[in-house]
Design an enzyme around this catalytic site. Structure first.
Site, PDB file in Angstrom:
ATOM      1  N   ASP A  26       0.780  -1.249   0.000  1.00 18.37           N
ATOM      2  CA  ASP A  26       0.000   0.000   0.000  1.00 18.37           C
ATOM      3  C   ASP A  26       0.811   1.297   0.000  1.00 18.37           C
ATOM      4  OD1 ASP A  26      -1.898  -1.965   0.258  1.00 18.37           O
ATOM      5  OD2 ASP A  26      -2.741  -1.255   2.143  1.00 18.37           O
ATOM      6  N   LYS A 131      -6.759  -4.898  -3.032  1.00 23.47           N
ATOM      7  CA  LYS A 131      -7.401  -5.538  -1.879  1.00 23.47           C
ATOM      8  C   LYS A 131      -8.421  -4.596  -1.257  1.00 23.47           C
ATOM      9  CE  LYS A 131      -3.539  -4.303   1.214  1.00 23.47           C
ATOM     10  NZ  LYS A 131      -4.199  -3.544   2.254  1.00 23.47           N
ATOM     11  N   CYS A 164      -1.967  -2.313   7.857  1.00 21.70           N
ATOM     12  CA  CYS A 164      -1.955  -3.257   6.738  1.00 21.70           C
ATOM     13  C   CYS A 164      -0.740  -4.177   6.729  1.00 21.70           C
ATOM     14  CB  CYS A 164      -2.106  -2.513   5.422  1.00 21.70           C
ATOM     15  SG  CYS A 164      -3.775  -1.826   5.261  1.00 21.70           S
TER      16      CYS A 164
HETATM   17  N1  TIU Z   1      -2.605   0.448   4.295  1.00 24.19           N
HETATM   18  C1  TIU Z   1      -3.046   0.706   5.526  1.00 24.19           C
HETATM   19  O1  TIU Z   1      -2.317   0.529   6.506  1.00 24.19           O
HETATM   20  N2  TIU Z   1      -4.319   1.234   5.648  1.00 24.19           N
HETATM   21  C2  TIU Z   1      -4.707   2.088   6.660  1.00 24.19           C
HETATM   22  O2  TIU Z   1      -5.847   2.521   6.699  1.00 24.19           O
HETATM   23  N3  TIU Z   1      -3.745   2.432   7.582  1.00 24.19           N
HETATM   24  C3  TIU Z   1      -3.851   3.350   8.584  1.00 24.19           C
HETATM   25  O3  TIU Z   1      -2.924   3.421   9.394  1.00 24.19           O
HETATM   26  N4  TIU Z   1      -4.896   4.141   8.639  1.00 24.19           N
END
Ligand code: TIU
Length: 227
Positions: A26, A131, A164
């Site tokens: 991500d 995802k 994530c």
């Molecule tokens: N990719 C991921 O970690 N999504 C989140 O929403 N992370 C946060 O820390 N908000």
């Protein structure tokens, strides 16, 4: 078999690169740049930048050695049919998932903000897993892809450490994959959660996996490439 050995916690690791994949979680504009999902949640997105340089180094080394590289992106279909209502309804309606922002609709596939930052942009042929959740295995074909290629070990980079990255490592661990979180290639909006997220992985003899610094891994990869 192409084995490398490097320092990790809780103990030194020997890894076969032919059975390993680099998973970059991500590293999207929505999380790292102003005007996206991360900022909409009230975060200082500049805190994630520290991971970009180390990720680039590891990505370059993985490409040089022909290690499988997989990128993931969190996000939803434009009609939000794959977004749980409780996830969408959180927060300010003006900046929630699907709302228009400077990088397009927040956390929606196909929008500018949903894409991976230019510094780490996928090369042709590198799989990108879209995802809907925090974990990279939930409602995706990642497990199938890894099993088809005989992968048993994942080097894990990305954001955020405690959300994530942690969720993906827990999912992978339950599916029998060995996970190695690369500490400086991960980042959080909360420094204390970054530390705690890594500590949880390696505690209790490596309950979910291992933690290594990218410099230790890179040194072993570079000596392998030179051999
Ligand atoms: N990719 C991921 O970690 N999504 C989140 O929403 N992370 C946060 O820390 N908000």
């Amino acid at each position: 078999m192409r084995q490398v050995t490097f320092e990790a916690e809780p103990s030194t690791l020997a890894v076969d690169l032919d059975k390993s994949a680099l998973t970059i979680i991500d590293m999207q504009r929505d999380f790292l740049e102003p005007g996206g999902f991360g900022e909409a949640l009230g975060n200082d997105v500049s805190r994630l930048r520290a991971a970009v340089g180390p990720c680039r180094e590891v990505l370059g080394a993985a490409r040089d050695l022909g290690i499988l590289v997989i990128h993931t992106r969190e996000g939803h279909r434009p009609d939000l049919s794959d977004a749980p209502p409780h996830k969408v309804l959180r927060g300010d309606p003006a900046t929630r998932i699907g709302a228009p922002g400077p990088m397009g609709r927040i956390l929606v596939r196909g929008e500018v903000g949903h894409d991976i930052i230019p510094e780490l942009y996928p090369a042709d042929g590198e799989p990108v897993i879209d995802k809907p959740g925090k974990g990279a295995f939930y409602q995706t074909d990642l497990e199938l892809m890894l099993k088809n290629r005989g992968i048993d070990t994942l080097f894990v980079c990305g954001v955020t450490t405690e959300v994530c990255v942690n969720t993906t490592i827990r999912e992978a661990n339950d599916r029998g994959f060995r996970c190695i979180a690369l500490s400086d290639c991960c980042a959080s909006y909360f420094p204390e959660f970054h530390q705690a997220g890594l500590a949880m992985i390696k505690a209790q003899g490596g309950i979910f996996g291992s933690v290594a610094g990218s410099k230790d891994l890179l040194a072993s990869l570079r000596s392998r490439a030179a051999a």
